[in-house]
Design a protein around this motif. Structure first.
Motif, PDB file in Angstrom:
ATOM      1  N   ALA A  42       0.833  -1.204   0.000  1.00 21.33           N
ATOM      2  CA  ALA A  42       0.000   0.000   0.000  1.00 21.33           C
ATOM      3  C   ALA A  42       0.870   1.258   0.000  1.00 21.33           C
ATOM      4  O   ALA A  42       0.576   2.235  -0.706  1.00 21.33           O
ATOM      5  CB  ALA A  42      -0.923  -0.005   1.219  1.00 21.33           C
ATOM      6  N   ALA A  43       1.950   1.233   0.783  1.00 20.89           N
ATOM      7  CA  ALA A  43       2.841   2.388   0.836  1.00 20.89           C
ATOM      8  C   ALA A  43       3.495   2.626  -0.515  1.00 20.89           C
ATOM      9  O   ALA A  43       3.615   3.777  -0.968  1.00 20.89           O
ATOM     10  CB  ALA A  43       3.907   2.178   1.915  1.00 20.89           C
ATOM     11  N   ALA A  49       2.199   6.908  -6.868  1.00 23.28           N
ATOM     12  CA  ALA A  49       1.210   7.922  -7.233  1.00 23.28           C
ATOM     13  C   ALA A  49       1.746   9.324  -7.000  1.00 23.28           C
ATOM     14  O   ALA A  49       1.508  10.247  -7.803  1.00 23.28           O
ATOM     15  CB  ALA A  49      -0.074   7.697  -6.434  1.00 23.28           C
ATOM     16  N   GLN A  50       2.486   9.517  -5.917  1.00 20.76           N
ATOM     17  CA  GLN A  50       3.049  10.835  -5.620  1.00 20.76           C
ATOM     18  C   GLN A  50       4.099  11.211  -6.669  1.00 20.76           C
ATOM     19  O   GLN A  50       4.153  12.373  -7.111  1.00 20.76           O
ATOM     20  CB  GLN A  50       3.674  10.827  -4.223  1.00 20.76           C
ATOM     21  CG  GLN A  50       4.166  12.187  -3.764  1.00 20.76           C
ATOM     22  CD  GLN A  50       4.448  12.230  -2.272  1.00 20.76           C
ATOM     23  OE1 GLN A  50       3.685  11.693  -1.474  1.00 20.76           O
ATOM     24  NE2 GLN A  50       5.534  12.854  -1.882  1.00 20.76           N
ATOM     25  N   VAL A  56       7.566  12.923 -12.159  1.00 21.30           N
ATOM     26  CA  VAL A  56       8.897  12.310 -12.084  1.00 21.30           C
ATOM     27  C   VAL A  56       8.781  10.789 -11.933  1.00 21.30           C
ATOM     28  O   VAL A  56       9.714  10.132 -11.467  1.00 21.30           O
ATOM     29  CB  VAL A  56       9.729  12.898 -10.918  1.00 21.30           C
ATOM     30  CG1 VAL A  56      10.095  14.355 -11.198  1.00 21.30           C
ATOM     31  CG2 VAL A  56       9.003  12.764  -9.588  1.00 21.30           C
ATOM     32  N   GLY A  57       7.671  10.247 -12.358  1.00 19.39           N
ATOM     33  CA  GLY A  57       7.431   8.821 -12.163  1.00 19.39           C
ATOM     34  C   GLY A  57       8.271   7.911 -13.027  1.00 19.39           C
ATOM     35  O   GLY A  57       8.399   6.718 -12.726  1.00 19.39           O
ATOM     36  N   ASP A  58       8.864   8.451 -14.097  1.00 19.01           N
ATOM     37  CA  ASP A  58       9.630   7.595 -14.996  1.00 19.01           C
ATOM     38  C   ASP A  58      11.090   8.016 -15.110  1.00 19.01           C
ATOM     39  O   ASP A  58      11.789   7.632 -16.049  1.00 19.01           O
ATOM     40  CB  ASP A  58       8.994   7.587 -16.385  1.00 19.01           C
ATOM     41  CG  ASP A  58       8.931   8.984 -17.006  1.00 19.01           C
ATOM     42  OD1 ASP A  58       9.252   9.957 -16.308  1.00 19.01           O
ATOM     43  OD2 ASP A  58       8.545   9.086 -18.192  1.00 19.01           O
ATOM     44  N   VAL A  59      11.586   8.794 -14.159  1.00 18.73           N
ATOM     45  CA  VAL A  59      12.988   9.223 -14.197  1.00 18.73           C
ATOM     46  C   VAL A  59      13.902   8.030 -13.938  1.00 18.73           C
ATOM     47  O   VAL A  59      14.888   7.801 -14.650  1.00 18.73           O
ATOM     48  CB  VAL A  59      13.253  10.340 -13.179  1.00 18.73           C
ATOM     49  CG1 VAL A  59      14.725  10.748 -13.199  1.00 18.73           C
ATOM     50  CG2 VAL A  59      12.360  11.540 -13.462  1.00 18.73           C
ATOM     51  N   VAL A  60      13.604   7.292 -12.896  1.00 25.25           N
ATOM     52  CA  VAL A  60      14.252   6.011 -12.589  1.00 25.25           C
ATOM     53  C   VAL A  60      13.145   5.063 -12.152  1.00 25.25           C
ATOM     54  O   VAL A  60      12.064   5.509 -11.747  1.00 25.25           O
ATOM     55  CB  VAL A  60      15.306   6.146 -11.464  1.00 25.25           C
ATOM     56  CG1 VAL A  60      16.456   7.047 -11.885  1.00 25.25           C
ATOM     57  CG2 VAL A  60      14.673   6.650 -10.174  1.00 25.25           C
ATOM     58  N   PRO A  61      13.363   3.754 -12.217  1.00 25.80           N
ATOM     59  CA  PRO A  61      12.351   2.837 -11.684  1.00 25.80           C
ATOM     60  C   PRO A  61      12.074   3.167 -10.218  1.00 25.80           C
ATOM     61  O   PRO A  61      12.997   3.290  -9.412  1.00 25.80           O
ATOM     62  CB  PRO A  61      13.013   1.461 -11.844  1.00 25.80           C
ATOM     63  CG  PRO A  61      13.957   1.632 -12.986  1.00 25.80           C
ATOM     64  CD  PRO A  61      14.498   3.034 -12.835  1.00 25.80           C
TER      65      PRO A  61
END
Length: 216
Positions: A42-43, A49-50, A56-61
């Motif tokens: 869940a975390a 999501a944040q 910046v969700g795809d800058v690094v895995p």
């Protein structure tokens, strides 16, 4: 010449295969670790999501941002941990700089150090006020294993000189190709963790000696 060229190509292919294998192993381990408890899963969903909301969700895995530094494995209780949720947003400025300025010049990067708890930071002999403790810093290595330290310096120093001050970003370049990006102030340091070994200072002096204008 042909034999030397083939040998160099073979080494490059081997390095690429090892890099891919390491990433696959890390990802598989993380997926088992995060699925071990509902709280972790869940975390991590909230964390992803944040990152997406901050673009910046795809800058690094995303899973790499929870990796525990293996600089001193005896200090690491696990290979991953959850940074304090109230500090998650602090990593965004560093990711923005990596997205906008680092990746365009050196390519994809791999995170080797992110958040550090105070006790862990002391164990690995990190700086007492390390930006990693506030989750404002990442240590990285290029995924391109053919990239030498000398070439890394040539590429990163002009980027930091041109964009670091405005972004309030610090750059550390350590031994080999490991480097540090944080968003806690425009400054630089080298392998002894002090300004005296910051390789960008030497690169700028060489440029000025050659009659150039240096980095601005």
């Amino acid at each position: 010449m042909t034999v030397r060229w083939l040998a160099a190509l073979a080494l490059l292919l081997l390095a690429s295969c090892l890099a891919v294998r390491d990433l696959v192993d890390d990802r598989a381990y993380f997926e088992r670790w995060v699925a071990a408890t509902p709280e972790r899963a869940a975390a991590f969903s909230r964390f992803e999501a944040q990152l997406q909301a901050a673009n910046v969700g795809d800058v690094v895995p995303a899973y790499q941002l929870w990796m525990v530094d293996q600089l001193r494995p005896e200090c690491a209780p696990e290979r991953f941990w959850i940074p304090p949720e109230e500090e998650w947003s602090r990593i965004v400025p560093a990711l923005v700089f990596i997205r906008d300025h680092v990746r365009p010049v050196i390519g994809e990067v791999r995170v080797v150090s992110g958040y550090r708890a105070p006790e862990f930071n002391a164990c690995i002999r990190g700086a007492p006020q390390s930006a990693h403790r506030q989750y404002q810093a990442l240590d990285l290595v290029p995924l391109n294993r053919a990239l030498t330290r000398e070439r890394l310096i040539e590429l990163l120093c002009p980027v930091h000189a041109a964009a670091g001050a405005q972004a309030n970003v610090g750059l550390g370049i350590y031994a080999g190709v490991r480097f540090h990006i944080d968003a806690r102030g425009f400054r630089g340091w080298g392998s002894n963790y002090h300004r005296t070994t910051f390789p960008c200072d030497g690169a700028r002096r060489a440029d000025l000696d050659d009659g150039g204008h240096g980095a601005t």
